[in-house]
Design an enzyme around this catalytic site. Structure first.
Site, PDB file in Angstrom:
ATOM      1  N   ASP A 137       0.846  -1.195   0.000  1.00 34.56           N
ATOM      2  CA  ASP A 137       0.000   0.000   0.000  1.00 34.56           C
ATOM      3  C   ASP A 137       0.881   1.244   0.000  1.00 34.56           C
ATOM      4  O   ASP A 137       1.781   1.384   0.833  1.00 34.56           O
ATOM      5  CB  ASP A 137      -0.878   0.011   1.259  1.00 34.56           C
ATOM      6  CG  ASP A 137      -1.778   1.235   1.294  1.00 34.56           C
ATOM      7  OD1 ASP A 137      -2.786   1.231   0.561  1.00 34.56           O
ATOM      8  OD2 ASP A 137      -1.448   2.209   2.001  1.00 34.56           O
TER       9      ASP A 137
ATOM     10  N   TYR B 248       2.888  10.029  -0.393  1.00 29.78           N
ATOM     11  CA  TYR B 248       3.973   9.574   0.487  1.00 29.78           C
ATOM     12  C   TYR B 248       5.359   9.838  -0.132  1.00 29.78           C
ATOM     13  O   TYR B 248       6.357   9.865   0.569  1.00 29.78           O
ATOM     14  CB  TYR B 248       3.856   8.080   0.799  1.00 29.78           C
ATOM     15  CG  TYR B 248       2.545   7.627   1.404  1.00 29.78           C
ATOM     16  CD1 TYR B 248       1.707   8.515   2.076  1.00 29.78           C
ATOM     17  CD2 TYR B 248       2.148   6.295   1.310  1.00 29.78           C
ATOM     18  CE1 TYR B 248       0.503   8.088   2.624  1.00 29.78           C
ATOM     19  CE2 TYR B 248       0.946   5.863   1.864  1.00 29.78           C
ATOM     20  CZ  TYR B 248       0.127   6.763   2.509  1.00 29.78           C
ATOM     21  OH  TYR B 248      -1.050   6.331   3.041  1.00 29.78           O
TER      22      TYR B 248
ATOM     23  N   LYS C 149      -2.618   5.867  -4.356  1.00 30.74           N
ATOM     24  CA  LYS C 149      -3.768   6.752  -4.139  1.00 30.74           C
ATOM     25  C   LYS C 149      -3.586   8.104  -4.823  1.00 30.74           C
ATOM     26  O   LYS C 149      -2.455   8.571  -4.976  1.00 30.74           O
ATOM     27  CB  LYS C 149      -3.968   7.002  -2.631  1.00 30.74           C
ATOM     28  CG  LYS C 149      -3.943   5.737  -1.800  1.00 30.74           C
ATOM     29  CD  LYS C 149      -4.190   5.977  -0.331  1.00 30.74           C
ATOM     30  CE  LYS C 149      -3.839   4.754   0.489  1.00 30.74           C
ATOM     31  NZ  LYS C 149      -2.443   4.679   0.900  1.00 30.74           N
TER      32      LYS C 149
ATOM     33  N   HIS D  95      -7.667   9.382  -2.157  1.00 29.45           N
ATOM     34  CA  HIS D  95      -7.019   9.382  -0.843  1.00 29.45           C
ATOM     35  C   HIS D  95      -7.889  10.035   0.247  1.00 29.45           C
ATOM     36  O   HIS D  95      -7.915   9.575   1.386  1.00 29.45           O
ATOM     37  CB  HIS D  95      -5.679  10.123  -0.960  1.00 29.45           C
ATOM     38  CG  HIS D  95      -4.682   9.756   0.077  1.00 29.45           C
ATOM     39  ND1 HIS D  95      -3.335   9.756  -0.153  1.00 29.45           N
ATOM     40  CD2 HIS D  95      -4.813   9.384   1.365  1.00 29.45           C
ATOM     41  CE1 HIS D  95      -2.691   9.398   0.940  1.00 29.45           C
ATOM     42  NE2 HIS D  95      -3.573   9.161   1.875  1.00 29.45           N
TER      43      HIS D  95
HETATM   44  N1  NAP Z   1      -5.222   6.044   3.548  1.00 29.77           N
HETATM   45  C1  NAP Z   1      -4.695   6.805   4.465  1.00 29.77           C
HETATM   46  O1  NAP Z   1      -5.043   7.989   4.613  1.00 29.77           O
HETATM   47  C2  NAP Z   1      -3.642   6.241   5.363  1.00 29.77           C
HETATM   48  C3  NAP Z   1      -3.274   6.929   6.532  1.00 29.77           C
HETATM   49  C4  NAP Z   1      -2.307   6.362   7.365  1.00 29.77           C
HETATM   50  C5  NAP Z   1      -1.725   5.151   7.028  1.00 29.77           C
HETATM   51  N2  NAP Z   1      -2.089   4.506   5.880  1.00 29.77           N
HETATM   52  C6  NAP Z   1      -1.454   3.219   5.480  1.00 29.77           C
HETATM   53  O2  NAP Z   1      -1.364   2.361   6.603  1.00 29.77           O
HETATM   54  C7  NAP Z   1       0.006   2.006   6.839  1.00 29.77           C
HETATM   55  C8  NAP Z   1       0.282   1.786   8.308  1.00 29.77           C
HETATM   56  O3  NAP Z   1      -0.126   2.871   9.071  1.00 29.77           O
HETATM   57  P1  NAP Z   1       0.806   3.658  10.094  1.00 29.77           P
HETATM   58  O4  NAP Z   1       2.220   3.584   9.680  1.00 29.77           O
HETATM   59  O5  NAP Z   1       0.166   4.971  10.285  1.00 29.77           O
HETATM   60  O6  NAP Z   1       0.602   2.913  11.472  1.00 29.77           O
HETATM   61  P2  NAP Z   1       0.855   1.476  12.150  1.00 29.77           P
HETATM   62  O7  NAP Z   1       1.172   0.425  11.169  1.00 29.77           O
HETATM   63  O8  NAP Z   1      -0.314   1.332  13.051  1.00 29.77           O
HETATM   64  O9  NAP Z   1       2.110   1.770  13.086  1.00 29.77           O
HETATM   65  C9  NAP Z   1       3.391   1.962  12.607  1.00 29.77           C
HETATM   66  C10 NAP Z   1       4.279   2.213  13.826  1.00 29.77           C
HETATM   67  O10 NAP Z   1       4.332   1.051  14.650  1.00 29.77           O
HETATM   68  C11 NAP Z   1       5.687   0.584  14.769  1.00 29.77           C
HETATM   69  N3  NAP Z   1       5.633  -0.884  14.652  1.00 29.77           N
HETATM   70  C12 NAP Z   1       5.295  -1.613  13.560  1.00 29.77           C
HETATM   71  N4  NAP Z   1       5.322  -2.926  13.835  1.00 29.77           N
HETATM   72  C13 NAP Z   1       5.683  -3.048  15.135  1.00 29.77           C
HETATM   73  C14 NAP Z   1       5.862  -4.156  15.991  1.00 29.77           C
HETATM   74  N5  NAP Z   1       5.684  -5.406  15.579  1.00 29.77           N
HETATM   75  N6  NAP Z   1       6.246  -3.910  17.273  1.00 29.77           N
HETATM   76  C15 NAP Z   1       6.443  -2.642  17.710  1.00 29.77           C
HETATM   77  N7  NAP Z   1       6.268  -1.543  16.948  1.00 29.77           N
HETATM   78  C16 NAP Z   1       5.889  -1.740  15.660  1.00 29.77           C
HETATM   79  C17 NAP Z   1       6.453   1.251  13.655  1.00 29.77           C
HETATM   80  O11 NAP Z   1       7.774   1.548  14.051  1.00 29.77           O
HETATM   81  P3  NAP Z   1       9.085   0.885  13.351  1.00 29.77           P
HETATM   82  O12 NAP Z   1       9.106   1.304  11.916  1.00 29.77           O
HETATM   83  O13 NAP Z   1      10.184   1.458  14.156  1.00 29.77           O
HETATM   84  O14 NAP Z   1       8.913  -0.603  13.528  1.00 29.77           O
HETATM   85  C18 NAP Z   1       5.684   2.561  13.461  1.00 29.77           C
HETATM   86  O15 NAP Z   1       6.139   3.525  14.395  1.00 29.77           O
HETATM   87  C19 NAP Z   1       0.791   3.149   6.205  1.00 29.77           C
HETATM   88  O16 NAP Z   1       2.096   2.774   5.894  1.00 29.77           O
HETATM   89  C20 NAP Z   1      -0.036   3.431   4.968  1.00 29.77           C
HETATM   90  O17 NAP Z   1       0.300   2.504   3.954  1.00 29.77           O
HETATM   91  C21 NAP Z   1      -3.044   5.023   5.062  1.00 29.77           C
END
Ligand code: NAP
Length: 297
Positions: A42, A47, A72, A105
């Site tokens: 994704d 980004y 997106k 998006h």
């Molecule tokens: N459509 C939209 O508007 C939208 C908005 C936000 C996000 N997204 C999508 O959703 C994806 C994920 O969302 P997100 O990055 O906001 O949040 P997330 O996946 O909920 O959290 C990511 C955070 O958690 C940490 N993490 C990941 N796996 C871990 C584990 N097993 N143990 C401990 N910490 C862990 C990561 O740090 P480290 O890197 O240090 O492990 C990072 O700080 C994005 O990359 C994007 O593709 C879409």
């Protein structure tokens, strides 16, 4: 409606996130594809990492047809011609001649636009045409609430295949999920770990300890058992692997109920500040940090 391939096989609901938040790691994407079985990546034009993903997919050695690439369109690109241009730009940066999924998006558009409803409908029509031309295999939206979906549904000939929204136990929009389910729109969840903020919740930690798993695995597993494809993102190889190892344990009904009844107190992506961000756009990728850049060619 054309079927969305990835929702048919459970293993393929592992989606790998690549947003600008927290940085981009080439090694993590290669590892996710090559060693952990992730197939759905994704991303978003916003980004700023599409061109790096092209390098990671190539380096992984996984054939293009086995990878599901979703990106997106940002609101400042909405409109018949501009959306087409944005789509082509994404394809170019991702080095592909078709996309697996293309999403709008955000539902908000620039405040200067007089007829916002018309712009959204016209933009959606462009996605329908791209689908018809087989330049994309699935089309959808992201961050759309019921009222935004109604605008699309009023005029569309193809119902959005997907609505990607924030989803974790502390932000579980049950009515929106039901609205989507009733209309055959797959609800997909982003920020499953609440950007890491949900990992220390005592309720989540207790369930993790009961299973000898990490809190992150419990949160991804909760999404899986809720039939919501989940998009965890990590730059660390051990977390990339752990987040995909959620198919060999099952949360009990009681644990699911505990997670389903968490207070709805956490919103990672603030809707209120989005209009300002759309109206005063910083360049795509403005937040991107290359934690681990791809090797020099
Ligand atoms: N459509 C939209 O508007 C939208 C908005 C936000 C996000 N997204 C999508 O959703 C994806 C994920 O969302 P997100 O990055 O906001 O949040 P997330 O996946 O909920 O959290 C990511 C955070 O958690 C940490 N993490 C990941 N796996 C871990 C584990 N097993 N143990 C401990 N910490 C862990 C990561 O740090 P480290 O890197 O240090 O492990 C990072 O700080 C994005 O990359 C994007 O593709 C879409």
């Amino acid at each position: 409606m054309k079927p969305v391939r990835w929702i048919s096989t459970p293993r393929e609901i592992d989606v790998f996130g690549t947003s600008h938040d927290g940085g981009y790691s080439h090694d993590a994407v290669v590892y996710a594809l090559k060693d952990c079985g992730y197939r759905h990546i994704d991303t978003a034009k916003r980004y700023g990492c599409e061109r790096y993903i092209a390098q990671a997919v190539k380096a992984s050695g996984v054939p293009r047809q086995e990878v599901f690439l979703a990106t997106k369109c940002w609101p400042t690109d909405y409109g018949a011609t501009t959306t087409r241009e944005a789509f082509s730009g994404s394809c170019q940066r991702l080095a592909v001649d078709y996309l697996d999924m293309y999403l709008l998006h955000w539902p908000e558009v620039s405040s200067g636009v007089k007829d916002k409803k018309k712009l959204l409908q016209e933009t959606w029509r462009t996605l329908e045409v791209l689908l018809d031309e087989e330049r994309v295999k699935a089309i959808g939206v992201s961050n759309f609430l019921e009222r935004h979906l109604e605008i699309i549904l009023e005029e569309c000939s193809v119902t959005p295949h997907v609505n990607q929204c924030e989803f974790h136990p502390f932000n579980n929009p049950k009515m929106l999920r039901q609205f989507c389910a009733d209309r055959n729109i797959q609800f997909e969840g982003y920020s499953p770990l609440a950007k890491g903020l949900a990992l220390r919740d005592p309720g989540v930690v207790a369930i993790a300890e009961a299973h000898g798993r990490s809190p992150a695995q419990v949160l991804v597993r909760w999404s899986v058992q809720s039939n919501v494809p989940s998009i965890p993102k990590s730059t660390k190889l051990e977390c990339v692997r752990a987040n995909s190892q959620v198919y060999d344990f099952i949360l009990t009904q009681e644990e699911m109920m505990t997670l389903n009844s968490m207070t709805q107190t956490l919103t990672c992506v603030d809707r209120n500040s989005m209009q300002m961000k759309i109206d005063n756009p910083l360049p795509d990728g403005y937040k991107l940090k290359l934690v681990k850049p791809p090797p020099e060619p």
